[in-house]
Scaffold this motif. Structure first.
Motif, short mmCIF file in Angstrom:
data_model
loop_
_atom_site.label_atom_id
_atom_site.label_comp_id
_atom_site.label_asym_id
_atom_site.label_seq_id
_atom_site.Cartn_x
_atom_site.Cartn_y
_atom_site.Cartn_z
N PHE A 26 0.88 -1.16 0.00
CA PHE A 26 0.00 0.00 0.00
C PHE A 26 0.91 1.21 0.00
CE2 PHE A 26 -2.48 3.41 1.99
CZ PHE A 26 -3.52 3.45 1.07
N SER A 27 0.59 2.21 -0.80
CA SER A 27 1.44 3.40 -0.86
C SER A 27 0.63 4.56 -1.39
CB SER A 27 2.62 3.13 -1.81
OG SER A 27 3.54 4.20 -1.76
N ALA A 28 0.82 5.72 -0.78
CA ALA A 28 0.16 6.92 -1.27
C ALA A 28 1.17 7.84 -1.94
CB ALA A 28 -0.54 7.65 -0.13
N THR A 29 2.38 7.89 -1.41
CA THR A 29 3.36 8.84 -1.94
C THR A 29 4.64 8.16 -2.43
OG1 THR A 29 4.13 9.32 0.32
CG2 THR A 29 2.47 10.79 -0.59
N GLY A 30 4.64 6.85 -2.52
CA GLY A 30 5.72 6.14 -3.22
C GLY A 30 6.80 5.51 -2.36
N ASN A 31 6.85 5.81 -1.05
CA ASN A 31 7.92 5.21 -0.25
C ASN A 31 7.79 3.69 -0.23
OD1 ASN A 31 8.83 7.75 0.35
ND2 ASN A 31 7.90 7.85 2.38
N SER A 32 6.58 3.22 0.00
CA SER A 32 6.38 1.77 0.07
C SER A 32 6.60 1.13 -1.30
CB SER A 32 4.98 1.44 0.58
OG SER A 32 4.75 2.11 1.80
N LEU A 33 6.28 1.89 -2.36
CA LEU A 33 6.53 1.34 -3.70
C LEU A 33 8.03 1.21 -3.96
CD1 LEU A 33 5.51 0.30 -6.39
CD2 LEU A 33 5.35 2.66 -7.20
N PRO A 93 3.17 1.45 4.81
CA PRO A 93 3.52 2.54 5.73
C PRO A 93 2.91 2.29 7.10
CG PRO A 93 1.89 3.28 4.09
CD PRO A 93 2.18 1.85 3.80
N ILE A 94 3.46 2.96 8.09
CA ILE A 94 2.86 2.95 9.43
C ILE A 94 1.94 4.16 9.51
CG2 ILE A 94 3.41 3.46 11.86
CD1 ILE A 94 5.87 1.58 11.47
N TYR A 95 0.71 3.92 9.94
CA TYR A 95 -0.25 5.01 10.14
C TYR A 95 -0.64 5.02 11.62
CZ TYR A 95 -1.29 5.83 5.12
OH TYR A 95 -1.24 6.14 3.79
N GLN A 126 7.55 -2.65 7.24
CA GLN A 126 6.80 -1.43 7.58
C GLN A 126 7.74 -0.23 7.44
OE1 GLN A 126 5.83 -2.59 11.69
NE2 GLN A 126 3.68 -2.28 11.17
N ASN A 127 7.21 0.87 6.96
CA ASN A 127 8.05 2.08 6.91
C ASN A 127 7.29 3.26 7.50
OD1 ASN A 127 7.22 3.87 4.25
ND2 ASN A 127 6.76 1.70 4.00
N TYR A 128 8.06 4.19 8.03
CA TYR A 128 7.46 5.28 8.81
C TYR A 128 8.29 6.55 8.63
CZ TYR A 128 11.29 4.21 11.96
OH TYR A 128 12.53 4.00 12.48
N GLY A 159 8.77 9.13 11.18
CA GLY A 159 9.50 9.69 12.31
C GLY A 159 9.46 8.83 13.55
N MET A 160 8.27 8.30 13.86
CA MET A 160 8.15 7.55 15.11
C MET A 160 7.24 6.35 14.90
SD MET A 160 7.47 9.23 18.74
CE MET A 160 6.27 8.32 19.65
N ALA A 161 7.83 5.17 15.00
CA ALA A 161 7.07 3.95 14.72
C ALA A 161 6.43 3.39 15.99
CB ALA A 161 7.98 2.91 14.10
C1 LIG Z 1 -2.51 8.89 8.16
C2 LIG Z 1 -1.02 8.80 8.34
C3 LIG Z 1 -0.52 8.44 9.58
C4 LIG Z 1 0.86 8.33 9.77
N1 LIG Z 1 1.32 7.93 10.99
C5 LIG Z 1 2.64 7.82 11.20
C6 LIG Z 1 3.14 7.39 12.48
O1 LIG Z 1 2.41 7.03 13.39
N2 LIG Z 1 4.49 7.37 12.67
C7 LIG Z 1 5.36 7.74 11.68
O2 LIG Z 1 6.56 7.73 11.92
N3 LIG Z 1 4.93 8.09 10.44
C8 LIG Z 1 3.59 8.14 10.18
N4 LIG Z 1 3.13 8.50 8.93
C9 LIG Z 1 4.12 8.71 7.83
C10 LIG Z 1 4.25 7.51 6.88
O3 LIG Z 1 4.25 6.30 7.60
C11 LIG Z 1 5.54 7.56 6.04
O4 LIG Z 1 5.81 8.80 5.51
C12 LIG Z 1 5.49 6.49 4.94
O5 LIG Z 1 6.80 6.29 4.47
C13 LIG Z 1 4.59 6.86 3.76
O6 LIG Z 1 4.57 5.79 2.85
P1 LIG Z 1 4.04 5.90 1.34
O7 LIG Z 1 4.89 6.95 0.65
O8 LIG Z 1 4.26 4.54 0.76
O9 LIG Z 1 2.61 6.28 1.38
C14 LIG Z 1 1.77 8.60 8.70
C15 LIG Z 1 1.24 8.96 7.45
C16 LIG Z 1 -0.13 9.06 7.26
C17 LIG Z 1 -0.65 9.44 5.90
#
Ligand SMILES: Cc1cc2nc3c(=O)[nH]c(=O)nc-3n(C[C@H](O)[C@H](O)[C@H](O)COP(=O)(O)O)c2cc1C
Length: 247
Positions: A7-14, A49-51, A76-78, A80-82
């Protein structure tokens, strides 16, 4: 064959999913469109990603329907804080009876930037070092250095509360006067929450808070709570048009 579900919205997971494919081969599958239960694959990778210290809605909904006999490796990727997101996912997956082999977590650029801007220095640093971190995990997988998260404090309650409120966030988005009605937001939304009604972009109540529309609008015309912020993020290491596709 490997199944690499992402799952990816902005490409990091891709970016990570493509690196997995580059190293181990397999088919990359976008989770929101996937109806199967992975029985057609030999080994499963889930890249997410971690949400809110937990999982995106689509990953949460995917896990219970997966084939329990398959080995699953989670990346899982995040931003700032996982916190205990890896343990939370692991516990939840175990409850579903899934065969989780390993859960890795790694830092990527932050995309939850509705209320703040990531300083360029941090963003560039996170991007520059991302492939190194990904490779380290791929080496671990190759060398069978598996990690199962040890018991740790999760923010499960906060996660579940936020998850149950994400659909409301759609109300706080608006397409402003810069919108040219290109309808890209409509096409990138993973839940069909955006539509064009009487010549206006309208947000419904099914939002999953991925921020794909917000970041990927070519005009930066989507505003959150009327804030005039310029910062948007799309991972430059991938081809943006591939986000949301099976590859
Ligand atoms: C709704 C939402 C919640 C998020 N919660 C966290 C979080 O709890 N901790 C964190 O470090 N990053 C959090 N993030 C940042 C994403 O996990 C991170 O930027 C990720 O790499 C995005 O992946 P993507 O580009 O594949 O969508 C959150 C992002 C979104 C959109």
């Amino acid at each position: 064959m490997n199944g690499i579900l992402y799952f990816s919205a902005t490409g990091n997971s891709l970016q990570i999913a493509k690196a997995v494919q580059g190293r181990f081969g397999g088919k990359i599958i976008y989770i929101p469109k996937y109806q199967g239960n992975v029985s057609e694959f030999d080994r499963i990778f889930i890249v997410t990603p971690i949400y809110s210290y937990g999982m995106p809605v689509h990953v949460y909904d995917l896990l219970p329907r997966l084939d329990k006999s398959k080995e699953i490796i989670v990346l899982q990727n995040y931003g700032g804080m996982a916190a205990g997101a890896d343990y939370l996912l692991y516990q939840y997956a175990k409850k579903q009876g899934l065969n989780i082999k390993s859960v890795y977590k790694l830092k990527m650029p932050e995309n939850f930037t509705l209320t703040f801007t990531v300083p360029k220095f941090y963003l560039n640093k996170a991007l520059k070092t991302s492939q190194k971190r990904i490779n380290k995990i791929l080496d671990m997988i190759e060398n069978k250095k598996y990690i199962l998260p040890k018991k740790q404090k999760t923010r499960e309650q906060k996660y579940l509360t936020n998850k149950s409120n994400w659909h409301l966030i759609g109300r706080d988005f608006k397409a402003n006067e810069n919108c040219v009605k290109c309808q890209k937001c409509i096409s990138v939304c993973p839940v069909g929450n955006i539509s064009l009604v009487d010549g206006k972009i309208v947000f419904g109540d099914k939002c999953v808070a991925c921020l794909g529309c917000y970041h990927r609008c070519p005009q930066k015309a989507i505003e959150y709570k009327g804030r005039k912020k310029k910062f948007r993020y799309i991972n430059p290491n991938i081809d943006e048009s591939e986000i949301g596709k099976d590859i």
